[in-house]
Structure formats: structure tokens, C-alpha cells
Design an enzyme around this catalytic site. Structure first.
Site, short mmCIF file in Angstrom:
data_model
loop_
_atom_site.label_atom_id
_atom_site.label_comp_id
_atom_site.label_asym_id
_atom_site.label_seq_id
_atom_site.Cartn_x
_atom_site.Cartn_y
_atom_site.Cartn_z
N GLY A 44 2.58 2.39 -2.61
CA GLY A 44 2.60 3.04 -3.92
C GLY A 44 3.49 2.36 -4.96
O GLY A 44 3.82 2.97 -5.96
N LYS A 45 3.84 1.10 -4.75
CA LYS A 45 4.69 0.40 -5.72
C LYS A 45 3.96 0.25 -7.05
O LYS A 45 4.48 0.62 -8.10
CB LYS A 45 5.09 -1.00 -5.20
CG LYS A 45 5.94 -0.98 -3.96
CD LYS A 45 6.37 -2.38 -3.55
CE LYS A 45 5.21 -3.29 -3.16
NZ LYS A 45 4.48 -2.84 -1.97
N SER A 46 2.74 -0.32 -6.98
CA SER A 46 2.00 -0.55 -8.22
C SER A 46 1.63 0.77 -8.89
O SER A 46 1.61 0.87 -10.12
CB SER A 46 0.72 -1.35 -7.96
OG SER A 46 1.05 -2.52 -7.26
N TYR A 47 1.34 1.79 -8.08
CA TYR A 47 1.00 3.10 -8.64
C TYR A 47 2.18 3.61 -9.47
O TYR A 47 2.00 4.10 -10.58
CB TYR A 47 0.67 4.09 -7.52
CG TYR A 47 0.22 5.43 -8.03
CD1 TYR A 47 -1.12 5.67 -8.35
CD2 TYR A 47 1.14 6.46 -8.22
CE1 TYR A 47 -1.53 6.91 -8.84
CE2 TYR A 47 0.74 7.70 -8.71
CZ TYR A 47 -0.59 7.92 -9.02
OH TYR A 47 -0.98 9.13 -9.51
N GLY A 95 0.79 -1.23 0.00
CA GLY A 95 0.00 0.00 0.00
C GLY A 95 0.83 1.28 0.00
O GLY A 95 0.29 2.37 0.16
N GLY A 99 5.20 -6.89 -0.78
CA GLY A 99 5.23 -5.91 0.32
C GLY A 99 6.36 -6.24 1.28
O GLY A 99 6.55 -7.40 1.67
N ASP A 116 7.91 -5.66 -9.59
CA ASP A 116 7.08 -5.13 -8.51
C ASP A 116 7.23 -6.13 -7.36
O ASP A 116 6.67 -7.23 -7.41
CB ASP A 116 5.62 -5.03 -9.01
CG ASP A 116 4.74 -4.22 -8.08
OD1 ASP A 116 5.17 -3.92 -6.95
OD2 ASP A 116 3.61 -3.89 -8.49
N1 LIG Z 1 2.16 8.96 -5.86
C1 LIG Z 1 0.86 8.75 -5.62
N2 LIG Z 1 -0.05 9.71 -5.89
C2 LIG Z 1 -1.37 9.49 -5.68
N3 LIG Z 1 -1.87 8.32 -5.17
C3 LIG Z 1 -1.01 7.34 -4.88
C4 LIG Z 1 0.39 7.50 -5.09
N4 LIG Z 1 1.01 6.37 -4.71
C5 LIG Z 1 0.04 5.53 -4.29
N5 LIG Z 1 -1.16 6.11 -4.38
C6 LIG Z 1 -2.42 5.46 -4.00
O1 LIG Z 1 -2.18 4.68 -2.83
C7 LIG Z 1 -2.86 3.43 -2.89
C8 LIG Z 1 -1.89 2.26 -2.68
O2 LIG Z 1 -0.94 2.24 -3.71
P1 LIG Z 1 -0.47 0.90 -4.44
O3 LIG Z 1 -1.61 0.02 -4.76
O4 LIG Z 1 0.38 1.34 -5.57
O5 LIG Z 1 0.42 0.23 -3.30
P2 LIG Z 1 1.36 -1.05 -3.40
O6 LIG Z 1 2.61 -0.70 -2.67
O7 LIG Z 1 1.53 -1.48 -4.80
O8 LIG Z 1 0.56 -2.12 -2.60
P3 LIG Z 1 0.55 -3.72 -2.79
O9 LIG Z 1 1.84 -4.19 -2.20
O10 LIG Z 1 -0.65 -4.13 -2.02
O11 LIG Z 1 0.45 -4.03 -4.24
C9 LIG Z 1 -3.54 3.38 -4.25
O12 LIG Z 1 -4.90 3.69 -4.07
C10 LIG Z 1 -2.88 4.47 -5.05
O13 LIG Z 1 -3.77 5.06 -5.97
#
Ligand SMILES: Nc1ncnc2c1ncn2[C@@H]1O[C@H](COP(=O)(O)OP(=O)(O)OP(=O)(O)O)[C@@H](O)[C@H]1O
Length: 409
Positions: free
Chosen positions: A121-124, A119, A265, A262
Site C-alpha cells: 500500500g505504499k503507492s496507494y 503490494g 519493496g 516511494d
Molecule cells: N489503505 C488501502 N485501502 C484500500 N486499498 C488499498 C489500501 N492500500 C493498498 N490498497 C490496495 O492494495 C493494492 C496494492 O497497493 P499498492 O500498489 O499501493 O502497493 P505498493 O506497496 O505500492 O506496491 P509496489 O511496491 O509494487 O509499488 C492496490 O490494489 C491498492 O489499491
């Protein structure tokens, strides 16, 4: 386009970027405080229980995506005002994605790793959501644009693969056949290094085709996670783009791999499953991440001159597949993502420490030109040189003959 000789053997440090995301709903609801601040490329994190305890870190890039943004008419998150400090997807791509693409086009292998707690922001950053496209789709768009723009000077082939590592098993996310029990095998060849046997590689001709395959892969990943009663954030996702460029005029073929990773977590896994699940997760799921940490530490130690006897690449599937990306033939970038909230202090600090170690890793990337093609090129150049010499000698010989005949006249 051509790599300079000095470039080819110099050491390339892993480039590290840190990005801080906005508060999520849970953090807002909890009235969280932001404990992270950034000035230029340095980042400070403050212990929420002790305001005097601050740690400062410096990275190659630091992206403030926590505040100062609005959503525009297209749904894009952009800075509130022109030149504002909010780092949007475009600016992250310009710094990191363009560099990766440029390296791959020059013939270097290139790797991008996203590291951080679930959560954060990796996937973002890697894939993006909706109109806010991340590094992978933007990179593919630019790649195919570049291929179109330069089709007169070179022919290109792009192959796409997508896999997942879960519980030390490799799952092909593009395979149409049912999953191989135990996962696909990871093999090793001297020239090629570690690779996944029978992994589907799909030839692609456009960014939209890649986008479709990514959607298919993501669907398979979610289904597989449900099937295994797991959470996809506990698996590692790896996209491999193989790029082959043929420069017919110069008789050169360049081949490069772009690895886009990616990672699972990084938080300490707390399992809600059965005892057996917990045991399995404790060993297998963390094994790849733990080993990645060990590999990074050993390489970081080696980089500062400490004696390191052994780099434990072979201890996990992930580190086998990333061997060239870490200390080998690749130009590598890591993006470490952080939550800004006080409740995530421990995890964010541990991400920053991890990223700091990764920064010290030194790789040795070389341009992957096909040796036979290079040989042909070298032989052609040698041939041209010899022909020139022959013709010069011929002219000199004729001149000498003329002189001799003049003398004897
Ligand atoms: N730079 C950013 N700007 C705006 N929103 C963001 C940003 N980074 C992350 N978010 C938001 O935060 C939330 C979590 O991000 P994300 O899904 O990318 O996390 P993750 O690290 O990939 O989690 P996981 O390990 O569960 O895949 C999402 O709703 C995403 O839209």
C-alpha cells in the site's frame, strides 16, 4: 507562519505512521487470517505459528485501513459509518500531509517516506488510485490553494522534479532526452549538500500541471522498467517539490524542499532473472535499501547515546540524496505500510522493526530564510531603531537647549 526561535533549534524526531491495508485477492483466495490489531496508536502483531508470541509496537500514528469501509458513489473508500475506525485517504492526509505542507510553508525542508513490502500500500498512500487520491496529489492541491489564498502577502514559485533510483543509477523521469548511460551524476556542494546534476526542474502553477507531470513520470518509469527487464517496485521513486516564497513587505525569501519518496519493496529480493542479474540485484538494487537501514540504525543508536563513529550516507545514492531528511535539516515523516495477512508475517514484523528504529532518529530542522534578505531585514530594523533614537535625542537636545536658554534669559 513565522517559526518561533525555540522551534528553530530544537530536535525533531522522525514521525512514524503505520497503515494496514485490506486483504488482496491472493490473500482472500488463500483464506488468510488477519494477524494485526490496533488500539489507538499501538499495534500488535501475532506469530501465526505461535499465538502466544505477540509483539507490541507504538507509533505516532496508526491507521486501520483493513476493514470497516464501503465504496461510495464517487468511488471513494470511506468508513462504513460516520466516525468508524477505517482510516481513509482524507484522514491520513489531515494528519501527515497537512503537517508536511505547514512545515514547508514555514520554510522547513520536509520529507515523507513510504516503506513496506511490495503490494502493501505504499503507492496507494503516496499517490493513490483513481478517485482515492493519495498524499502527493492532495498536498499539491492544498499547496496551490494556499498560494492563491495568500497571493497578496507573498509571491510563490514551485518547481517539480521526479526521479528514479534503480541499480544505483539515477533516471530523470521528466527528461525528454534519451537516458544518460550510467544515469545522472550525484554531486555534492558544501551549502547545498548532495544533489542530482542536470535534473529537470519544471516550474508549476497548478495542481493539475503537477498531476500531468506525475503521469508523465509514471509512464516513463514503467517504460524504463520494461526496457531494463525490471519491476518498478524494485526502484525508488523520488519527487522533489521546491518552494520559494518571497515576502516583499518583510524583505524575506524562504526556500524549502519537499521530498516525497516511494521506496522500493522492502522484501528480500528474489530474482527470477539470470545469474548475472541476480548478482547485480543482490548488490546494487538492495544497496540503497540496505544502506538506508544502516543509516537509520546508526542514527537510532546515536539518539540513545551509543557511540557512533560514522553514519554511512555516502554508501548509496538514496542515502546521499536523503542525507538532510535523516538526521539533518528536515522534518521527516515515514509511513510504513503492512499487509494484515498471516502469510506476510515475517515481512510485516521486519517492517515494524524498521519503523521502530526510524522513530528514534532526531533531526535538526531550521527555517531556510535567505541570509541576504535576513540581513536586509535586520539592517532595516536597526536603521529604524537608530532613527528613532536620533529623533529622541534630537527632541531631548532641543528641550535641553530650551532649558539652557530659559536659565540664561
Ligand atoms: N489503505 C488501502 N485501502 C484500500 N486499498 C488499498 C489500501 N492500500 C493498498 N490498497 C490496495 O492494495 C493494492 C496494492 O497497493 P499498492 O500498489 O499501493 O502497493 P505498493 O506497496 O505500492 O506496491 P509496489 O511496491 O509494487 O509499488 C492496490 O490494489 C491498492 O489499491
Amino acid at each position: 507562519m513565522k517559526a518561533k526561535a525555540s522551534d528553530m533549534h530544537s530536535k525533531d524526531c522522525v514521525k512514524v505512521a503505520v497503515r494496514v491495508r485490506p486483504f488482496n485477492k491472493r490473500e482472500r483466495d488463500a483464506g488468510s487470517r488477519c494477524i494485526v490489531s490496533m488500539v489507538s496508536n499501538s499495534i500488535t502483531i501475532q506469530d501465526p505459528r505461535d499465538s502466544q508470541n505477540r509483539r507490541l509496537f507504538c507509533f505516532d500514528y496508526a491507521y486501520w485501513s483493513h476493514s470497516g469501509f464501503v465504496r461510495d458513489r464517487r468511488g471513494l473508500f470511506v468508513p462504513e459509518e460516520p466516525g468508524g475506525r477505517y482510516a481513509d485517504q482524507d484522514s491520513v492526509f489531515q494528519d501527515l500531509g497537512e503537517g508536511i505542507l505547514e512545515n514547508a510553508l514555514q520554510g522547513y525542508n520536509a520529507t515523507l517516506l513510504a516503506y513496506g513490502q511490495t503490494g502493501s500500500g505504499k503507492s496507494y498512500s503516496m499517490v493513490g488510485y483513481g478517485p482515492n487520491k493519495g498524499l502527493v496529489p492532495k498536498l499539491c492541491e492544498r499547496l496551490f490553494e494556499d498560494i492563491r489564498e495568500n497571493q497578496e502577502t507573498r509571491q510563490c514559485q514551485v518547481f517539480f522534479s521526479m526521479l528514479e533510483i534503480y541499480n544505483e543509477q539515477v533516471v530523470d523521469l521528466l527528461s525528454r532526452v534519451s537516458r544518460t548511460p550510467g544515469g545522472l551524476r550525484v554531486r555534492e556542494e558544501q551549502q547545498r549538500g548532495f544533489y542530482v546534476e542536470s535534473l529537470r526542474t519544471v516550474p508549476c502553477e497548478s495542481a493539475s500541471q503537477v498531476a500531468q507531470l506525475m503521469e508523465q513520470g509514471t509512464r516513463t518509469r514503467t517504460t524504463a522498467a520494461t526496457h531494463m527487464n525490471a519491476n518498478s517496485s524494485r526502484s525508488h521513486m523520488l519527487i522533489i517539490l521546491q518552494l520559494k516564497q518571497i515576502f516583499s513587505k518583510e524583505s524575506i525569501t524562504k526556500q524549502s524542499n519537499i521530498n516525497l519518496v516511494d521506496l522500493a519493496g522492502s522484501e528480500r529480493q528474489r530474482s527470477s532473472g539470470s545469474e548475472a542479474d541476480r548478482l547485480k540485484e543482490g548488490t546494487a538494487i538492495n544497496l540503497s535499501l540496505t544502506t538506508l537501514g544502516n543509516v537509520i540504525s546508526s542514527l537510532a543508536d546515536a539518539a540513545v547515546g551509543r557511540k557512533v563513529v560514522h553514519i554511512p550516507y555516502r554508501d548509496s545514492v538514496l542515502t546521499k540524496l536523503l542525507q538532510s531528511a535523516l538526521g539533518g535539516n528536515s522534518r521527516t515523516v515515514m509511513i510504513a505500510t503492512l499487509s494484515p495477512a498471516d502469510i506476510c508475517y515475517e515481512e510485516s514484523l521486519s517492517t515494524l522493526r524498521y519503523a521502530e528504529r526510524a522513530k528514534r532518529i532526531q533531526n535538526r530542522a531550521v527555517v531556510n530564510e535567505s541570509p541576504t534578505e535576513r540581513l536586509v531585514k535586520e539592517l532595516k530594523a536597526e536603521n529604524a531603531r537608530l532613527l528613532q533614537r536620533l529623533s529622541r535625542l534630537g527632541q531631548e537636545g532641543r528641550r535641553a537647549n530650551d532649558e539652557t536658554s530659559k536659565t540664561f534669559k
